[in-house]
Scaffold this active site. Structure first.
Site, PDB file in Angstrom:
ATOM      1  N   TYR A  94       0.796  -1.098  -0.005  1.00 45.11           N
ATOM      2  CA  TYR A  94       0.069  -0.051  -0.039  1.00 45.11           C
ATOM      3  C   TYR A  94       0.902   1.277  -0.051  1.00 45.11           C
ATOM      4  O   TYR A  94       2.193   1.189   0.394  1.00 45.11           O
ATOM      5  CB  TYR A  94      -0.986   0.018   1.296  1.00 45.11           C
ATOM      6  N   CYS A  95       0.235   2.246  -0.394  1.00 39.66           N
ATOM      7  CA  CYS A  95       0.931   3.706  -0.395  1.00 39.66           C
ATOM      8  C   CYS A  95      -0.154   4.577   0.026  1.00 39.66           C
ATOM      9  O   CYS A  95      -0.925   4.126   0.840  1.00 39.66           O
ATOM     10  CB  CYS A  95       1.581   4.055  -1.557  1.00 39.66           C
ATOM     11  N   TRP A  96      -0.153   5.959  -0.262  1.00 40.43           N
ATOM     12  CA  TRP A  96      -1.141   6.723   0.436  1.00 40.43           C
ATOM     13  C   TRP A  96      -2.393   6.688   0.090  1.00 40.43           C
ATOM     14  O   TRP A  96      -3.514   6.537   0.727  1.00 40.43           O
ATOM     15  CB  TRP A  96      -0.674   8.360   0.228  1.00 40.43           C
ATOM     16  N   TYR A 123      -3.476   3.717   2.210  1.00 42.91           N
ATOM     17  CA  TYR A 123      -3.483   4.100   3.770  1.00 42.91           C
ATOM     18  C   TYR A 123      -4.738   4.826   3.917  1.00 42.91           C
ATOM     19  O   TYR A 123      -5.142   4.556   5.106  1.00 42.91           O
ATOM     20  CB  TYR A 123      -2.206   4.916   4.210  1.00 42.91           C
TER      21      TYR A 123
END
Length: 362
Positions: A94-96, A123
């Protein structure tokens, strides 16, 4: 297809070997999914640079430069951290927002042959679930739908340690001071310091969803703030209504216990001096001077007794005068040796079981 988080329990039950956070180190430090590892595809400076290019110059240029940096760092991460993974390796990335960074990283891993998946909305989707859990009322799916039992006692009655003994006997407990990185007093910050508010809430939320809601959860009496962090209001309101078990011990024994428990503070003369000075708004000048003299002489047990008797005990007494929670009983400690604490934990559990009817009526 991206992996959709519908509840925090999805993370406990997820069929993945590892959770990888590819955000920058600064983003990861601010908060992350508990247990995730950080393999950033952009460092903090690179992320700021690409973001500035995207907003002020050219989205296409930003994507070209960002893509080159992401590919370079992904390769380095594979070499440093992933080469030993088997063909069956299945990470969740995952990222932002679940966009370019995690998508690029996962695509490269899939091309290798690993079964990498990304979190839909990244996130942000995880954080939304944390906020929903901690800030909704219990009837709407919010925090701690099961019964709470508060361990109440003056400073130096080993309440935090008793939580560990309760857990060892199979009880559910919530150690808020450990989650907050602080012992709840002016003397209390723990190494390496407190996490961010969001990081504390993440750890708290994941702990809560692991509980059996049909069984009581033991938690130490705390104020609404632990150090610089604030407990979620719904949890704090639940704690204020919850029944209590009172823990008592003689002042001399408490002084000896506190001197040991706060040995890290006593060993740092400058820190101890600064902390005593923080009590000046609440104590007479001559008493502060006497406490400094005790500290300088290394009489830490005497100092602990004095501060407990003249600062913390009156503070607890004032608070209890305002409390209306039912008490399930009192456990008295003759000392703080392991056998005594083991027996005390068993007695706390027994008092709670006998008070089950009280818990059900709340």
């Amino acid at each position: 297809m991206p992996y959709t988080l519908t509840a925090l329990t999805d993370l406990l039950q997820a069929p993945f070997d590892e959770i990888i956070d590819v955000r920058s180190p600064g983003e990861f430090a601010g908060d992350h999914v508990p247990g995730a590892i950080n393999l950033p595809v952009l460092d903090d400076e690179e992320r700021a640079r690409v973001g500035t290019l995207y907003k002020k110059e050219s989205a296409f240029l930003a994507r070209k430069i960002g893509g080159a940096l992401v590919a370079k760092r992904t390769g380095a991460s594979i070499e440093a951290h992933l080469l030993d993974k088997p063909g069956s390796y299945r990470p969740l990335v995952y990222c932002w927002r679940g966009g370019m960074r995690s998508g690029a990283f996962a695509t490269i891993l899939r091309q290798i042959g690993w079964r990498a998946e990304t979190v839909e909305c990244g996130y942000k989707s995880y954080r939304r679930l944390v906020v929903d859990l901690l800030h909704r009322p219990p009837g709407e799916g919010g925090v701690l739908t099961g019964p709470l039992v508060i361990l109440d006692g003056n400073t130096g009655t080993a309440k935090t340690e008793l939580l560990q003994y309760l857990a060892a006997q199979g009880a559910q407990m919530l150690d808020l001071e450990r989650l907050a990185g602080h012992r709840g007093s002016l003397f209390g910050e723990l190494e390496p310091g407190q996490p961010s508010q969001k990081a504390m809430e993440s750890a708290l939320a994941m702990k809560i969803v692991s509980f059996d809601p049909a069984r009581p959860v033991f938690v130490e009496a705390e104020s609404s703030r632990i150090g610089r962090l604030t407990l979620p209001r719904v949890l704090w309101d639940n704690m204020r209504r919850a029944p209590r078990v009172r823990i008592e011990a003689e002042l001399d024994a408490r002084g000896a216990y506190l001197a040991g428990a706060y040995g890290d503070v006593a060993a740092d003369a400058e820190r101890l001096t600064r902390t005593i000075d923080r009590l000046r708004p609440y104590q007479a000048a001559d008493r502060i001077t006497a406490w400094h003299d005790l500290a300088a002489a290394g009489r830490t047990e005497d100092l602990a007794r004095e501060i407990a008797a003249h600062h913390y005990d009156p503070k607890y007494a004032r608070q209890r005068a305002r409390d209306t929670q039912p008490e399930l009983g009192t456990v008295r400690l003759s000392d703080f040796l392991a056998p005594t604490l083991e027996r005390a934990a068993a007695e706390i559990i027994a008092l709670t079981e006998r008070g089950a009817a009280t818990l059900r009526s709340l």
